[in-house]
Design an enzyme around this catalytic site. Structure first.
Site, mmCIF file in Angstrom:
data_model
loop_
_atom_site.group_PDB
_atom_site.id
_atom_site.type_symbol
_atom_site.label_atom_id
_atom_site.label_comp_id
_atom_site.label_asym_id
_atom_site.label_seq_id
_atom_site.Cartn_x
_atom_site.Cartn_y
_atom_site.Cartn_z
ATOM 1 N N GLU A 116 -18.171 -22.221 38.708
ATOM 2 C CA GLU A 116 -18.241 -21.559 37.359
ATOM 3 C C GLU A 116 -18.361 -22.414 35.934
ATOM 4 O OE1 GLU A 116 -19.209 -18.777 38.031
ATOM 5 O OE2 GLU A 116 -18.029 -18.056 39.637
ATOM 6 N N HIS A 140 -10.601 -17.761 33.975
ATOM 7 C CA HIS A 140 -11.073 -16.859 34.921
ATOM 8 C C HIS A 140 -10.071 -16.642 36.043
ATOM 9 C CE1 HIS A 140 -13.983 -14.694 37.451
ATOM 10 N NE2 HIS A 140 -14.126 -15.733 38.475
ATOM 11 N N HIS A 142 -8.649 -13.285 39.178
ATOM 12 C CA HIS A 142 -9.151 -12.237 40.195
ATOM 13 C C HIS A 142 -7.968 -11.119 40.167
ATOM 14 C CE1 HIS A 142 -12.101 -14.865 42.536
ATOM 15 N NE2 HIS A 142 -12.530 -14.842 41.352
ATOM 16 N N GLU A 170 0.277 -1.575 23.599
ATOM 17 C CA GLU A 170 0.175 -3.086 23.007
ATOM 18 C C GLU A 170 -1.354 -3.410 23.073
ATOM 19 O OE1 GLU A 170 2.964 -4.175 21.544
ATOM 20 O OE2 GLU A 170 2.328 -5.962 21.926
ATOM 21 N N HIS A 211 -15.105 -8.360 40.690
ATOM 22 C CA HIS A 211 -14.846 -9.901 40.882
ATOM 23 C C HIS A 211 -13.608 -10.309 40.125
ATOM 24 C CE1 HIS A 211 -16.482 -13.914 41.141
ATOM 25 N NE2 HIS A 211 -15.560 -14.023 40.558
HETATM 26 O O1 2HA Z 1 -13.907 -19.353 43.402
HETATM 27 O O2 2HA Z 1 -13.228 -17.880 41.232
HETATM 28 O O3 2HA Z 1 -15.938 -17.096 40.684
HETATM 29 C C1 2HA Z 1 -13.958 -19.750 42.053
HETATM 30 C C2 2HA Z 1 -14.216 -18.540 41.567
HETATM 31 C C3 2HA Z 1 -15.699 -18.129 41.512
HETATM 32 ZN ZN ZN Z 2 -14.215 -15.853 40.615
#
Ligand code: 2HA
Ligand code: ZN
Length: 273
Positions: A116, A140, A142, A170, A211
């Site tokens: 990314e 980033h 998940h 909050e 995602h």
């Molecule tokens: O594997 O999260 O978006 C890494 C990630 C790809």
């Molecule tokens: Zn990801």
């Protein structure tokens, strides 16, 4: 100074481990980057290898020319960041055009920066320009509940912002601008980076349908705290949603206005009916 003795590297590693502990990172899921201030990179110069070849970033980020970033590696596990930071992370230098990068530290067992990378750098460029250089962290991850929400709500900024704000008091204080939502797209390339950076012009959070999320912050605590707050609120939303289709009561528009007045912040009025 050695990179791993620097405060920024230690803070980077701590965020990585916190994210792993909170189950935001299965396997190699997620990635993290930090735009290193000039005086901080100068302190670790002795530990950098400035001899490698530059490679294409896959996009153009002229406002980041000459900058250094600490960033996680492609295919590396967040569960390993604390144990083997020099194998799982790296520092990259962006060239004078903002089109190429080279690794100057880390990835000692081989590899390259996160898949990314284009999204991270395009978000950094937008946030650097919008914050007069103050924003330095892009994260980033998940988290399960915010991903779950992308299967039950319309994929609009308004639907997500309203439900997240309403699920925990909050939230409007922590992200008064709201959140942006991007429909499912192929990840890992320039196209999703362009869409995400467009959302980052308005918000500090972008949700990627089915995602995960991207968060931006001035420092590690702010970026991680933002992801944590969004996910906690999403968890409450999904719990409520699981037991009742209709809320008996909620935080109202008037409540939001009172809150903004009491805490002295500007709420994004686009999300009021
Ligand atoms: O594997 O999260 O978006 C890494 C990630 C790809
Ligand atoms: Zn990801």
């Amino acid at each position: 100074m050695k990179v791993l003795d620097s405060k920024f590297a230690q803070d980077f590693i701590r965020l990585g481990d916190d994210g792993w502990q909170l189950r935001f990172h299965e396997r190699n899921g997620g990635n993290l980057s930090y735009r290193i201030p000039d005086d901080r990179i100068a302190e670790v110069k002795e530990d950098l290898d400035l001899t490698r070849e530059f490679q294409p970033i896959g996009t153009s980020v002229p406002a980041l020319a000459g900058e250094f970033f600490m960033i996680t590696g492609s295919g590396k596990y967040f569960s390993d960041i604390k144990r083997i930071p020099e194998e799982t992370c790296c520092i990259i230098e962006v060239d004078e055009k903002g089109e190429n990068y080279r690794v100057v530290w880390g990835l000692t067992a081989g590899g390259r920066p996160t898949s990314e990378l284009p999204t991270h750098l395009m978000n950094h460029e937008v946030k650097k320009l919008a914050s007069d250089g103050k924003m330095r962290v892009i994260y980033h991850c998940h988290p399960a509940n915010i991903i779950a929400m992308t299967f039950v709500l319309p994929l609009t900024d308004k639907a997500f912002t309203r439900e997240l704000w309403e699920s925990m008091t909050e939230c409007p204080v922590v992200f008064p601008a709201g959140v942006g939502v991007i429909p499912w797209m192929v990840c890992g390339g320039r196209e999703i980076g362009v869409e995400t950076a467009e959302k980052m012009k308005k918000y500090d959070v972008a949700v990627w349908a089915h995602h995960g999320i991207f968060c931006a912050g001035e420092d590690f605590d702010i970026a991680f705290g933002l992801a944590h707050t969004v996910e906690k609120s999403a968890e409450i939303y999904m719990k409520v949603r699981a037991v009742t289709p209709v809320k008996q009561q909620t935080i109202t528009k008037e409540n939001f206005i009172d809150l903004a007045e009491a805490f002295g912040f500007e709420l994004n009025k686009d999300f009021f009916d």
